[in-house]
Design an enzyme around this catalytic site. Structure first.
Site, PDB file in Angstrom:
ATOM      1  N   HIS A 271       0.852  -1.187   0.000  1.00  0.00           N
ATOM      2  CA  HIS A 271       0.000   0.000   0.000  1.00  0.00           C
ATOM      3  C   HIS A 271       0.884   1.231   0.000  1.00  0.00           C
ATOM      4  O   HIS A 271       1.945   1.224   0.620  1.00  0.00           O
ATOM      5  CB  HIS A 271      -0.917   0.012   1.237  1.00  0.00           C
ATOM      6  CG  HIS A 271      -2.077   0.935   1.087  1.00  0.00           C
ATOM      7  ND1 HIS A 271      -1.986   2.275   1.377  1.00  0.00           N
ATOM      8  CD2 HIS A 271      -3.331   0.716   0.641  1.00  0.00           C
ATOM      9  CE1 HIS A 271      -3.160   2.829   1.123  1.00  0.00           C
ATOM     10  NE2 HIS A 271      -3.994   1.915   0.669  1.00  0.00           N
ATOM     11  N   GLU A 325      -7.817  -5.427  -0.039  1.00  0.00           N
ATOM     12  CA  GLU A 325      -8.354  -6.207  -1.142  1.00  0.00           C
ATOM     13  C   GLU A 325      -8.256  -7.719  -0.909  1.00  0.00           C
ATOM     14  O   GLU A 325      -9.030  -8.485  -1.462  1.00  0.00           O
ATOM     15  CB  GLU A 325      -7.624  -5.862  -2.448  1.00  0.00           C
ATOM     16  CG  GLU A 325      -7.633  -4.385  -2.802  1.00  0.00           C
ATOM     17  CD  GLU A 325      -8.966  -3.910  -3.314  1.00  0.00           C
ATOM     18  OE1 GLU A 325      -9.993  -4.469  -2.885  1.00  0.00           O
ATOM     19  OE2 GLU A 325      -8.998  -2.991  -4.128  1.00  0.00           O
TER      20      GLU A 325
HETATM   21  N1  ACO Z   1       3.985  -7.814  -4.523  1.00  0.00           N
HETATM   22  C1  ACO Z   1       5.317  -7.821  -4.735  1.00  0.00           C
HETATM   23  N2  ACO Z   1       6.089  -6.726  -4.583  1.00  0.00           N
HETATM   24  C2  ACO Z   1       5.494  -5.593  -4.202  1.00  0.00           C
HETATM   25  C3  ACO Z   1       4.122  -5.523  -3.971  1.00  0.00           C
HETATM   26  C4  ACO Z   1       3.359  -6.704  -4.140  1.00  0.00           C
HETATM   27  N3  ACO Z   1       2.053  -6.699  -3.930  1.00  0.00           N
HETATM   28  N4  ACO Z   1       3.786  -4.259  -3.622  1.00  0.00           N
HETATM   29  C5  ACO Z   1       4.922  -3.558  -3.657  1.00  0.00           C
HETATM   30  N5  ACO Z   1       5.961  -4.357  -4.005  1.00  0.00           N
HETATM   31  C6  ACO Z   1       7.362  -3.986  -4.120  1.00  0.00           C
HETATM   32  C7  ACO Z   1       7.615  -3.173  -5.385  1.00  0.00           C
HETATM   33  O1  ACO Z   1       7.959  -4.010  -6.473  1.00  0.00           O
HETATM   34  C8  ACO Z   1       8.745  -2.280  -4.968  1.00  0.00           C
HETATM   35  O2  ACO Z   1       9.929  -3.045  -4.982  1.00  0.00           O
HETATM   36  P1  ACO Z   1      11.334  -2.361  -5.438  1.00  0.00           P
HETATM   37  O3  ACO Z   1      11.486  -1.155  -4.574  1.00  0.00           O
HETATM   38  O4  ACO Z   1      12.329  -3.424  -5.217  1.00  0.00           O
HETATM   39  O5  ACO Z   1      11.133  -1.963  -6.867  1.00  0.00           O
HETATM   40  C9  ACO Z   1       8.450  -1.982  -3.483  1.00  0.00           C
HETATM   41  O6  ACO Z   1       7.663  -3.098  -3.031  1.00  0.00           O
HETATM   42  C10 ACO Z   1       7.655  -0.701  -3.280  1.00  0.00           C
HETATM   43  O7  ACO Z   1       6.492  -0.754  -4.063  1.00  0.00           O
HETATM   44  P2  ACO Z   1       5.889   0.435  -4.895  1.00  0.00           P
HETATM   45  O8  ACO Z   1       5.420  -0.104  -6.208  1.00  0.00           O
HETATM   46  O9  ACO Z   1       6.818   1.603  -4.905  1.00  0.00           O
HETATM   47  O10 ACO Z   1       4.660   0.816  -4.028  1.00  0.00           O
HETATM   48  P3  ACO Z   1       3.526   1.827  -4.446  1.00  0.00           P
HETATM   49  O11 ACO Z   1       3.231   2.626  -3.245  1.00  0.00           O
HETATM   50  O12 ACO Z   1       3.851   2.567  -5.675  1.00  0.00           O
HETATM   51  O13 ACO Z   1       2.340   0.847  -4.827  1.00  0.00           O
HETATM   52  C11 ACO Z   1       0.573  -0.688  -4.687  1.00  0.00           C
HETATM   53  C12 ACO Z   1       1.380   0.394  -3.939  1.00  0.00           C
HETATM   54  C13 ACO Z   1       0.186  -0.178  -6.071  1.00  0.00           C
HETATM   55  C14 ACO Z   1      -0.684  -0.976  -3.890  1.00  0.00           C
HETATM   56  C15 ACO Z   1       1.444  -1.954  -4.813  1.00  0.00           C
HETATM   57  O14 ACO Z   1       1.788  -2.402  -3.524  1.00  0.00           O
HETATM   58  C16 ACO Z   1       0.725  -3.061  -5.593  1.00  0.00           C
HETATM   59  O15 ACO Z   1       0.749  -3.045  -6.813  1.00  0.00           O
HETATM   60  N6  ACO Z   1       0.088  -4.038  -4.883  1.00  0.00           N
HETATM   61  C17 ACO Z   1      -0.612  -5.120  -5.550  1.00  0.00           C
HETATM   62  C18 ACO Z   1      -1.967  -4.653  -6.079  1.00  0.00           C
HETATM   63  C19 ACO Z   1      -2.973  -4.382  -4.980  1.00  0.00           C
HETATM   64  O16 ACO Z   1      -3.091  -5.116  -4.007  1.00  0.00           O
HETATM   65  N7  ACO Z   1      -3.740  -3.273  -5.140  1.00  0.00           N
HETATM   66  C20 ACO Z   1      -4.749  -2.826  -4.179  1.00  0.00           C
HETATM   67  C21 ACO Z   1      -4.226  -1.684  -3.358  1.00  0.00           C
HETATM   68  S1  ACO Z   1      -5.297  -1.263  -2.034  1.00  0.00           S
HETATM   69  C22 ACO Z   1      -6.424  -0.214  -2.699  1.00  0.00           C
HETATM   70  O17 ACO Z   1      -6.191   0.596  -3.548  1.00  0.00           O
HETATM   71  C23 ACO Z   1      -7.784  -0.254  -2.186  1.00  0.00           C
END
Ligand code: ACO
Length: 388
Positions: A271, A325
């Site tokens: 998140h 989620e």
């Molecule tokens: N699985 C694997 N790796 C992850 C995940 C995940 N679910 N979430 C974040 N990471 C990793 C990223 O790859 C990144 O790694 P790196 O720094 O080595 O490149 C690091 O953790 C930081 O992640 P960001 O992408 O910078 O986090 P951001 O704040 O941009 O994104 C998000 C948050 C979009 C929710 C992301 O965690 C994600 O895509 N999760 C999966 C989809 C999901 O569950 N969405 C629902 C969100 S809740 C809502 O909106 C109601």
């Protein structure tokens, strides 16, 4: 290409910070809700979400967000009456939904339906948004979805009933019979949990549209579009896909390892703001345990436990936790909804938060218009088409 995460942009001679994805930027003031990401706490108008979930009805929470206080009996009866009165869709909106192909995604049908309401009911939705419009549009969200749901399976839509609450009526309009408490109660708690969430991407979208003095239907149409993406509200259907693909507890480790090895993000984890467990995930986990089958809960729990362990191992310091989620999928499936109805059901809840933010935006409006950093060339000369 400059490093976008750290670049700064010159505007009017001043260097402005430009964080990637607007992370850490304060783009609005709100009294509605806040995510305390470090503590894992969500507050609606001063109430911790634990104070409301399972205790307040969706309509009480709607009143809280729209008006500012939990309603007394008279205020609640008045709001429920208005919800009930607005559950009937105009014929032209139903005709528009009927014209959609049966394979259209419910989230696309909802976005279209919300836009249609604005196009059809122009006398209502084509001016400055107000509370009556917010109630009317929120009441139309489940009606639009249930109408499309029935039409796509060749059944006629069922008009909404004013003697049922939002959760009961939604299930009634979908399935054509009065729902059992074991189904509508978890759905109602889900709607309460998802009603608002600070300045998330779809809420920001709604506020940007409202800031141009546009109408409520336009603001919420845009918000539905923003919610659709899997980085936001599109994740729970994919959580269900993931759990179905994993299939059994024995396969959890191999599936997750393979997904992470191939660079996939695990749906339902991570998140932007929470750096502790999302409190909604904790509440939904408890609900999933009672609402879903023991086998499905065991699969979900084992997947969660292993995913958290693998993410901690592979992304140390990123503080990736279960988000709302993940267990939404188990709860909504237990209520009887198919996966493609999960994201628009999230929108049914959030329609209240979005419209509350729109009302707050118009009450203190200033056009939201940020700067961009121009990274292209600027001195090219025109070449006539035959010389290109
Ligand atoms: N699985 C694997 N790796 C992850 C995940 C995940 N679910 N979430 C974040 N990471 C990793 C990223 O790859 C990144 O790694 P790196 O720094 O080595 O490149 C690091 O953790 C930081 O992640 P960001 O992408 O910078 O986090 P951001 O704040 O941009 O994104 C998000 C948050 C979009 C929710 C992301 O965690 C994600 O895509 N999760 C999966 C989809 C999901 O569950 N969405 C629902 C969100 S809740 C809502 O909106 C109601």
């Amino acid at each position: 290409m400059p490093d976008l995460a750290t670049a700064t942009t010159p505007a009017n001679g001043t260097e402005l910070p430009k964080p990637n994805g607007l992370e850490g930027v304060v783009a609005a003031s709100t009294e509605l809700s806040h995510v305390f990401g470090e503590e894992g706490k969500l507050v609606y108008r001063g109430y911790d979400i634990h104070e409301l979930a399972g205790k307040a009805s969706f309509e009480e929470v709607a009143h809280l967000l729209w008006v500012g206080n939990l309603p007394n009996r008279r205020e609640l009866a008045d709001l429920e009456e208005k919800f009930g009165r607005n559950r009937v869709l105009p014929d032209d909106v139903i005709a528009g939904l009927r014209a959609l192909p049966k394979h259209a995604k419910p989230m696309d049908a909802l976005r279209t339906g919300v836009s249609l309401v604005g196009a059809v009911e122009t006398e209502y939705f084509d001016d400055e948004p107000d509370l009556d419009e917010a109630i009317a549009l929120a009441a139309r969200f489940p009606a639009i979805l249930a109408t499309f749901f029935r039409l796509r399976q060749g059944e006629e839509p069922i008009p909404g009933r004013s003697d049922l609450n939002t959760a009961q009526n939604y299930l009634y309009q979908l399935f054509g019979k009065e729902p059992e408490e074991r189904h509508w109660k978890p759905l109602e708690t889900y709607l309460v949990l998802l009603a608002d969430h600070g300045l998330n991407a779809s809420t920001f979208t709604a506020r940007v549209i409202a800031s141009t003095d546009s109408d409520l239907s336009s603001a919420l149409t845009g918000a539905v579009g923003a919610l659709k993406g899997p980085a936001h509200g599109g994740a729970p259907a994919r959580v269900l896909d993931m759990l179905n693909e994993i299939g059994s507890a024995d396969n959890v480790d191999a599936w997750l390892t393979n997904a992470l090895d191939s660079g996939q993000k695990l749906m339902g984890f991570g998140h932007r703001v929470y750096k502790a467990e999302d409190p909604r995930a904790e509440i939904l986990r408890g609900m999933a345990e009672t609402a879903s089958t023991p086998e499905f809960f065991e699969l979900s729990k084992k997947t969660e436990d292993r995913a958290l362990a693998l993410l901690a191992e592979r992304k140390p310091g990123r503080r990736l936790y279960t988000n709302v989620e993940f267990y939404s999928a188990a709860v909504l499936a237990a209520v009887g909804l198919p996966g493609d109805m999960f994201p628009p059901t999230f929108a049914v809840a959030r329609s209240v938060g979005w419209s509350a933010h729109v009302l707050e935006q118009v009450a203190h409006n200033r056009l939201i218009r940020p700067q961009s950093e121009f990274i292209g060339p600027k001195d090219k000369t025109f070449t006539p088409i035959d010389e290109r």
